[in-house]
Design an enzyme around this catalytic site. Structure first.
Site, PDB file in Angstrom:
ATOM      1  N   LYS A 122       9.713  11.388   0.320  1.00  0.00           N
ATOM      2  CA  LYS A 122       8.255  11.540   0.387  1.00  0.00           C
ATOM      3  C   LYS A 122       7.920  12.293   1.667  1.00  0.00           C
ATOM      4  CE  LYS A 122       4.009   8.858   1.390  1.00  0.00           C
ATOM      5  NZ  LYS A 122       3.349   7.550   1.449  1.00  0.00           N
ATOM      6  N   ASP A 160      -1.447  11.650   6.031  1.00  0.00           N
ATOM      7  CA  ASP A 160      -2.067  10.836   4.983  1.00  0.00           C
ATOM      8  C   ASP A 160      -3.379  10.244   5.487  1.00  0.00           C
ATOM      9  OD1 ASP A 160      -2.702   9.235   2.847  1.00  0.00           O
ATOM     10  OD2 ASP A 160      -1.098   7.759   3.184  1.00  0.00           O
ATOM     11  N   LYS A 162      -8.748   6.194   4.789  1.00  0.00           N
ATOM     12  CA  LYS A 162      -8.269   5.095   5.634  1.00  0.00           C
ATOM     13  C   LYS A 162      -9.218   4.873   6.801  1.00  0.00           C
ATOM     14  CE  LYS A 162      -3.278   5.862   4.973  1.00  0.00           C
ATOM     15  NZ  LYS A 162      -2.925   4.558   4.402  1.00  0.00           N
ATOM     16  N   GLU A 178      -0.694   7.722  -2.665  1.00  0.00           N
ATOM     17  CA  GLU A 178      -0.322   9.106  -3.002  1.00  0.00           C
ATOM     18  C   GLU A 178       1.172   9.358  -2.996  1.00  0.00           C
ATOM     19  OE1 GLU A 178      -0.936   8.106  -0.026  1.00  0.00           O
ATOM     20  OE2 GLU A 178       0.694   9.070   1.055  1.00  0.00           O
ATOM     21  N   ARG A 180       3.695   7.749  -4.216  1.00  0.00           N
ATOM     22  CA  ARG A 180       4.351   7.582  -5.524  1.00  0.00           C
ATOM     23  C   ARG A 180       4.050   8.743  -6.450  1.00  0.00           C
ATOM     24  NH1 ARG A 180       1.399   1.892  -6.166  1.00  0.00           N
ATOM     25  NH2 ARG A 180       1.521   2.125  -3.906  1.00  0.00           N
TER      26      ARG A 180
HETATM   27  N1  BES Z   1       1.545   5.956   3.794  1.00  0.00           N
HETATM   28  C1  BES Z   1       0.982   4.747   3.322  1.00  0.00           C
HETATM   29  C2  BES Z   1       1.874   3.542   3.581  1.00  0.00           C
HETATM   30  C3  BES Z   1       2.098   3.179   5.017  1.00  0.00           C
HETATM   31  C4  BES Z   1       1.310   2.219   5.632  1.00  0.00           C
HETATM   32  C5  BES Z   1       3.115   3.750   5.741  1.00  0.00           C
HETATM   33  C6  BES Z   1       1.535   1.856   6.941  1.00  0.00           C
HETATM   34  C7  BES Z   1       3.340   3.402   7.047  1.00  0.00           C
HETATM   35  C8  BES Z   1       2.552   2.440   7.649  1.00  0.00           C
HETATM   36  C9  BES Z   1       0.756   4.846   1.821  1.00  0.00           C
HETATM   37  O1  BES Z   1       0.465   6.109   1.342  1.00  0.00           O
HETATM   38  C10 BES Z   1      -0.433   3.995   1.516  1.00  0.00           C
HETATM   39  O2  BES Z   1      -1.488   4.314   1.965  1.00  0.00           O
HETATM   40  N2  BES Z   1      -0.217   2.934   0.759  1.00  0.00           N
HETATM   41  C11 BES Z   1      -1.262   2.028   0.409  1.00  0.00           C
HETATM   42  C12 BES Z   1      -1.111   1.733  -1.062  1.00  0.00           C
HETATM   43  C13 BES Z   1      -2.290   1.013  -1.644  1.00  0.00           C
HETATM   44  C14 BES Z   1      -3.505   1.890  -1.654  1.00  0.00           C
HETATM   45  C15 BES Z   1      -1.928   0.595  -3.057  1.00  0.00           C
HETATM   46  C16 BES Z   1      -1.090   0.766   1.248  1.00  0.00           C
HETATM   47  O3  BES Z   1       0.044   0.399   1.546  1.00  0.00           O
HETATM   48  O4  BES Z   1      -2.088   0.210   1.646  1.00  0.00           O
HETATM   49 ZN    ZN Z   2       1.187   7.675   2.400  1.00  0.00          ZN
HETATM   50 MN    MN Z   3      -1.587   6.587   1.450  1.00  0.00          MN
END
Ligand code: BES
Ligand code: ZN
Ligand code: MN
Length: 502
Positions: A267, A272, A279, A351, A353
Site C-alpha cells: 500500500k 492520507d 481525518k 482507502e 484496501r
Molecule cells: N492509513 C489509515 C490507517 C492508519 C491509522 C495507519 C493510524 C497508521 C496509523 C487507514 O487508511 C485508515 O484511515 N483506516 C481507517 C479505516 C476505517 C475508516 C474503516 C481507520 O483505521 O480508522
Molecule cells: Zn490509509
Molecule cells: Mn485512510
C-alpha cells in the site's frame, strides 16, 4: 562508518569496548585491559553496580600517557544465552553512546563464547550490523547542523577470531541494511517531496542493481479497469502510479528460471487525508507514512537484488494520494475493481484496501505467483490490538503464517496471527454492491483483511501484514532511532532466505 573485522589483541588508540557478563564476570579482553590499567575497570564496575545485563555499560577514561581514549565495558548477559538479536543490541547501544563523541576508532573486543555455545563469527557480524542499523539518520532537511557536529564513528573494528567468516556474514547483512535504510528514508520523506511520481522515480533508480522496473500511469490503469485504485487518487492533483519491480535471480540448471515464486504487494498512499471522510487535524502529519507498505516492498526488493538472492520475486506497489477535492470520490460511490467485483465506498478513509484490491488482482493475473504477501499501514485498529510490538498477520495458509511468525521472532520484526473465519465476511456485505469498504467498529483489522481476501484467486497462498503500528516509532530502540523503522524488510528477506531460495 568503516566497518572491519580483525584478530583479537588490544588496540593502542581510540576507544576500546570489552564485554562483561551477567553476574559481573569480565571477559578475557576485559581482564587483559584491566591488568594494564591496574584494576580500574573492575573497580568502576563495582562502584557502578554493573550487573552485565545486555546493553548495560560502564566506562572509564584511559590513564594519562595512554594513546587509548576510553575503555567501555558493555553487558553481554549470560554468554550461553546471547542470541543474534542480543548481539545487535550490543552493537547498537555502543554506537548510540559513543557516536556523539565522534571517536575516530572504536574497537569492540568480542571474545569467543564458550565452546559449542554459538558461532562467534555470526555474533560478531551481528554486533556490527546492530551498530550500522543504529547509525541511520534522516537529516537531509537540517540545514543548520554542521557536518562535523553530526554524531559519527569513523572506523568500527570488531576484534574477533574467524574475522574472515564474520566479514562474509556481515557483507550480506550490509545489503539488507541498505534495503532497510531505503525504506526508512522513503517513510520519512514528507508528502510534498514524496508523491506517486517521485516515489516511482526513486524505484526506477533500482535498475542499477539489476531490477526490472516498470511504471504505469492512470491511462494504463484505466485500460486495465482499476476503478478501485483510481477512485482513491481521483481527488489528488498528483497522478496515481503503479510500480512493478522484478528480480529474476533464480538459477535453475544454470539457466534463469521463468516462473515467479513470490510476489510482494504494498500500500503506497503517499498522503492520507481521509478524503471526503476527512481525518481530524491532530496527528494528520503522520499520514505521510501511509506508504509504509510500499516502502517496505521497495526496500525489500533492493535488498534481494543487492545480495543477489537466488529467487524470482516481484514487488508491486500502488501509489496514490488520498485528498478531498471537487473531483474526489464521495461516500456512497460504487466503483468497479479490476477483478470485476463492485465495491460500495462507505468511507473514503478506508482507502488502502481499495488500492490493494487492484494491485493484488494485477499481480496475480500478470505474474501468477504461487505466494503473495502484501503489506499495508491498513488500520488504526491494529494499534489497538497489538500496539507497536507486533504486526498483524492474516493468511489463508497456516504454514505461511507460521513461517512468518518464526522469521519475525528471529529477526525482531515480529508478527502475530489473526483469525479469518468465514463469519467475518458478514461485516462487509453491501446492500447494493458486491461488498462495502468498511466493516464497522468491531474487528476492524479483520474485516479489512477479509476485504483483501476477496481479491485473492483460488490457488494463491496469501498473507496480509498490517503494519500500521510498526512502520513508524516515536521512541528510539537500540538498533534504530525514532522515526521510520524499516519494519518488514528483514522479516521478508529472512522468509525468502529460509523458504524460497536454494
Ligand atoms: N492509513 C489509515 C490507517 C492508519 C491509522 C495507519 C493510524 C497508521 C496509523 C487507514 O487508511 C485508515 O484511515 N483506516 C481507517 C479505516 C476505517 C475508516 C474503516 C481507520 O483505521 O480508522
Ligand atoms: Zn490509509
Ligand atoms: Mn485512510
Amino acid at each position: 562508518m568503516k566497518i572491519s573485522f580483525t584478530k583479537p589483541g588490544l588496540p593502542e588508540t581510540g576507544v576500546l569496548v570489552v564485554m562483561g557478563y551477567e553476574g559481573g564476570t569480565l571477559s578475557e579482553s576485559a581482564l587483559a585491559i584491566d591488568k594494564v590499567i591496574e584494576g580500574t575497570l573492575a573497580r568502576a564496575a563495582k562502584i557502578a553496580k554493573f550487573k552485565g545485563k545486555v546493553g548495560e555499560q560502564v566506562s572509564v577514561l584511559a590513564p594519562q600517557g595512554s594513546k587509548l581514549e576510553r575503555i567501555v565495558m558493555i553487558g553481554a548477559g549470560k554468554p550461553e544465552k546471547l542470541d543474534l538479536l542480543g548481539a545487535e543490541v550490543i552493537g547498537g547501544t555502543i554506537y548510540k553512546s559513543l557516536a556523539p563523541e565522534q571517536p575516530r576508532t572504536v574497537s569492540i573486543a568480542f571474545d569467543a563464547l564458550e565452546e559449542g555455545e554459538g558461532r562467534v563469527w555470526e555474533h560478531a557480524a551481528h554486533i556490527a550490523f546492530g551498530a550500522l542499523l543504529r547509525s541511520f539518520r534522516f537529516d537531509k532537511y537540517r540545514t543548520k547542523e554542521e557536518a562535523d557536529k553530526k554524531p559519527s564513528i569513523r572506523a568500527l573494528k570488531i576484534l574477533t577470531p574467524s574475522g574472515g567468516r564474520a566479514r562474509k556474514a556481515f557483507e550480506t547483512l550490509e545489503k539488507v541494511a541498505e534495503g532497510i535504510f531505503l525504506t526508512r528514508n522513503l517513510v520519512s520523506e514528507p508528502a510534498n517531496i514524496l508523491y506517486p511520481e517521485s516515489f516511482a522515480n526513486i524505484c526506477q533508480e533500482l535498475t542499477e542493481l539489476g531490477l526490472e522496473v516498470d511504471v504505469m500511469g492512470e491511462a494504463e490503469m484505466k485500460k486495465l479497469g482499476m476503478g478501485a485504485l483510481l477512485g482513491v487518487g481521483q481527488g489528488s492533483a498528483r497522478e496515481s502510479k503503479m510500480v512493478i519491480m522484478r528480480w529474476n535471480g533464480q538459477q535453475s540448471k544454470g539457466r534463469k528460471a521463468q516462473t515467479t515464486q513470490v510476489a510482494f504487494v504494498g500500500k503506497g498512499v503517499t498522503f492520507d487525508t481521509g478524503g471526503i471522510s476527512i481525518k481530524p487535524a491532530a496527528g494528520m502529519e503522520d499520514m505521510k507514512w501511509d506508504m509504509g507498505g510500499a516502502g517496505t516492498v521497495t526496500g525489500l526488493m533492493k535488498a534481494l537484488a543487492a545480495r543477489k538472492a537466488n529467487i524470482n520475486a516481484v514487488g508491486v506497489i500502488g501509489l496514490v494520494e488520498n485528498m478531498p477535492d471537487g473531483n474526489a470520490q464521495r461516500p456512497g460511490d460504487v466503483v468497479t475493481s479490476m477483478s470485476g467485483q463492485t465495491i460500495e465506498v462507505i468511507n473514503t478513509d478506508a482507502e488502502g484496501r481499495l488500492v490493494l484490491a487492484d494491485a493484488l488482482t494485477y499481480t496475480q493475473r500478470e505474474f501468477e505467483p504461487k505466494t503473495v504477501i502484501n503489506l499495508a499501514t491498513l488500520t488504526g485498529a491494529i494499534l489497538v490490538s497489538l500496539g507497536q510490538e507486533r504486526a498483524g498477520v492474516f493468511s489463508n495458509n497456516e504454514e505461511l503464517a507460521e513461517r512468518l511468525k518464526k522469521c519475525g521472532d528471529a529477526t525482531g520484526d515480529k508478527v502475530w496471527p489473526f483469525p479469518m473465519d468465514g463469519e467475518y465476511d458478514e461485516l462487509i456485505k453491501s446492500d447494493i454492491a458486491d461488498m462495502k469498504n468498511t466493516g464497522g467498529r468491531f474487528a476492524g483489522s479483520i474485516s479489512a483483511a477479509k476485504f483483501l481476501e476477496k481479491f485473492i484467486e483460488k490457488d494463491t497462498v496469501w498473507a496480509h501484514i498490517d503494519i500500521a503500528g510498526m512502520a513508524w516509532s516515536q521512541a528510539d530502540k537500540p538498533t534504530r532511532p525514532k522515526g521510520g523503522t524499516g519494519y518488514g524488510v528483514r522479516l521478508l528477506d529472512q522468509l525468502v532466505a529460509d523458504y524460497f531460495e536454494g
